[in-house]
Design an enzyme around this catalytic site. Structure first.
Site, PDB file in Angstrom:
ATOM      1  N   ASP A  52      20.145  98.636  69.833  1.00  0.00           N
ATOM      2  CA  ASP A  52      21.436  98.945  68.898  1.00  0.00           C
ATOM      3  C   ASP A  52      21.141  97.900  67.808  1.00  0.00           C
ATOM      4  OD1 ASP A  52      22.699 100.872  70.360  1.00  0.00           O
ATOM      5  OD2 ASP A  52      24.364  99.633  71.123  1.00  0.00           O
ATOM      6  N   ARG A  79      18.469 105.499  64.711  1.00  0.00           N
ATOM      7  CA  ARG A  79      19.916 105.996  64.601  1.00  0.00           C
ATOM      8  C   ARG A  79      20.283 105.257  63.363  1.00  0.00           C
ATOM      9  NH1 ARG A  79      23.360 103.196  68.914  1.00  0.00           N
ATOM     10  NH2 ARG A  79      22.734 104.619  70.319  1.00  0.00           N
TER      11      ARG A  79
END
Ligand code: FDA
Length: 303
Positions: free
Chosen positions: A123, A179
Site C-alpha cells: 500500500d 493499484r
C-alpha cells in the site's frame, strides 16, 4: 462543520459505539472472521486482498508481531483456498523506525507468498513514505518479479513522473502491477491536487498511461465517474480483461460493485481486519471528515 466535529470527537466515544459504524468496513478482529468475510466474497464471485490493521507502530516488537501474523494469515489463506492476495503497509513493519528491519520483514512475507505463487501489494502511505516505498518495491521486484506490486495515488503531483521512471523495470514478460487510487492522506497543496475534478483528471491520465503501456492495473475507486472513465479507456483501446481488475474497499458502494461485476469485469475487495480497528477507523475519519456522512448514514439509516 458537522463532519469535522464528528471526526474530532469520535475517538472519545465508547469503543462499542464506534464499532457500530466500523463493522460495516472491517471484517472483524480475528483471522477466522477475516476468512469468513473473504469466503463470502469469493462465493459471490469476487477476489479479495486481505490487510492486517496496525500501521504507524511505535516499536520494532510490534513490527515483528505483525510480520508473524502475516505469515500466519498466508498459511491459513493458502490452506483454506481463499481466492485472493495480500496487502500490507510498510509502516506496520517499522518503515519509519528502521527501514532495513522493515525491508527484511516485508521480504519474508513476499517470499512466503511467492512460495505459494501468490502476490503481495505494498500500500502507499503518506508523502513521507513515498520514496521509501518505491525503493522497497524496486528491490523486491528484482527478486520476486511476479509476486509484488505497489500502489500509486493520483492526487500526488509527482505520480505520473514516478510511473514513467519505473518503466525501466517493466517488460511484457515481467509486467509491473500497480493499484491506482485517488489517495487518502491529507497532503499539502504544494505536492497534491485538492480539487475533485483535477484529481479525477490525473487519475484517468495515469490510468491511460499505464494501460497503454501494458502495465497490470488494479483500478481502485468507488467513484462512478472514474469507473465510467476507466471503462471508456479500456473499450477505446481494446485493453484485454487480463490486464486490469476493479478494486473496492470492504463494505463500500455494493451497488456499484454489483454493476461492475454484471459487466463481466474482475472485482477484488480490500478486506481489513485486526485488533487495531479502532485506531484505523478514527485515523481514517480524521484524515477524511467527509466519511462522517457515511457514519451518520450507517448509524441512522437502515439498509
Ligand atoms: P471518492 O472519495 O470521490 O468517493 C466516491 C464515492 O464512494 C463517495 O461519494 C462515496 O459514496 C463512496 N465512498 C468512498 N469512500 C468511502 C468510504 N470509506 N466509506 C463509504 N463510502 C465511501 N489510498 C491510499 O492513499 N493508499 C492506498 O494504498 C490505498 N489503497 C486502497 C485500496 C483500495 C482497494 C481502494 C478502493 C482504495 C484505497 N485507497 C488507498 C483509498 C483511496 O485513495 C481513496 O481515498 C478512496 O478510495 C476514496 O476515493 P474514491 O476513488 O472511492 O472516490
Amino acid at each position: 462543520m458537522m463532519n469535522k466535529l464528528i471526526a474530532r470527537t469520535l475517538p472519545y466515544f465508547p469503543k462499542k459505539f464506534v464499532w457500530v459504524f466500523s463493522r460495516k468496513y472491517i471484517a472483524g478482529e480475528t483471522i477466522d472472521e477475516a476468512i469468513l468475510a473473504c469466503r463470502q466474497l469469493n462465493d459471490n464471485g469476487m477476489l479479495v486482498t486481505v490487510d492486517l490493521l496496525g500501521e504507524f507502530i511505535t516499536n520494532l516488537d510490534q513490527a515483528k508481531n505483525n510480520k508473524e501474523e502475516y505469515l500466519t494469515i498466508i498459511e491459513r489463506f493458502e490452506s483454506e483456498n481463499i481466492k485472493g492476495n495480500y496487502s500490507l503497509k510498510p509502516t506496520s513493519f517499522g518503515l519509519l523506525i528502521d527501514k532495513e528491519v522493515c525491508y527484511q520483514y516485508v521480504r519474508e512475507i513476499v517470499a512466503r507468498a511467492a512460495a505459494s505463487n501468490n502476490f503481495v501489494r505494498i500500500d502507499m502511505e503518506d508523502s513521507k513514505c513515498v520514496d521509501l516505498e518505491i525503493e522497497m518495491f524496486r528491490q523486491l521486484k528484482a527478486e520476486f518479479p511476479a509476486h509484488v506490486g505497489l500502489v500509486f495515488q493520483a492526487y500526488l503531483k509527482r505520480t505520473l513522473d514516478d510511473l514513467k521512471a519505473l518503466m525501466d523495470i517493466h517488460s511484457e514478460e515481467q509486467p509491473t502491477n500497480y493499484r491506482l487510487c485517488k489517495g487518502i492522506y491529507v497532503e499539502p497543496k504544494e505536492i497534491a491536487y485538492k480539487d475533485y475534478d483535477e484529481v479525477n483528471a490525473c487519475y484517468l491520465e495515469d490510468l491511460e498511461y499505464l494501460l497503454k503501456n501494458k502495465v497490470y492495473v488494479g483500478i481502485a475507486t468507488h467513484d462512478r465517474k472514474l469507473v465510467e472513465g476507466a471503462i471508456k479507456i479500456i473499450t477505446e483501446n481494446n485493453i484485454p480483461n487480463e490486464q486490469f481488475e476493479f478494486q473496492m474497499l470492504y463494505g463500500v458502494t455494493p451497488e456499484l460493485r454489483k454493476e461492475i461485476l454484471n459487466k463481466g469485469y474482475k472485482m477484488r475487495i480490500y478486506v481489513p481486519y485486526g485488533k487495531d480497528w479502532f485506531g484505523y477507523s478514527t485515523r481514517r475519519l480524521k484524515e477524511n471528515p467527509k466519511m462522517a456522512t457515511h457514519i451518520i448514514k450507517s448509524l441512522f439509516i437502515k439498509g
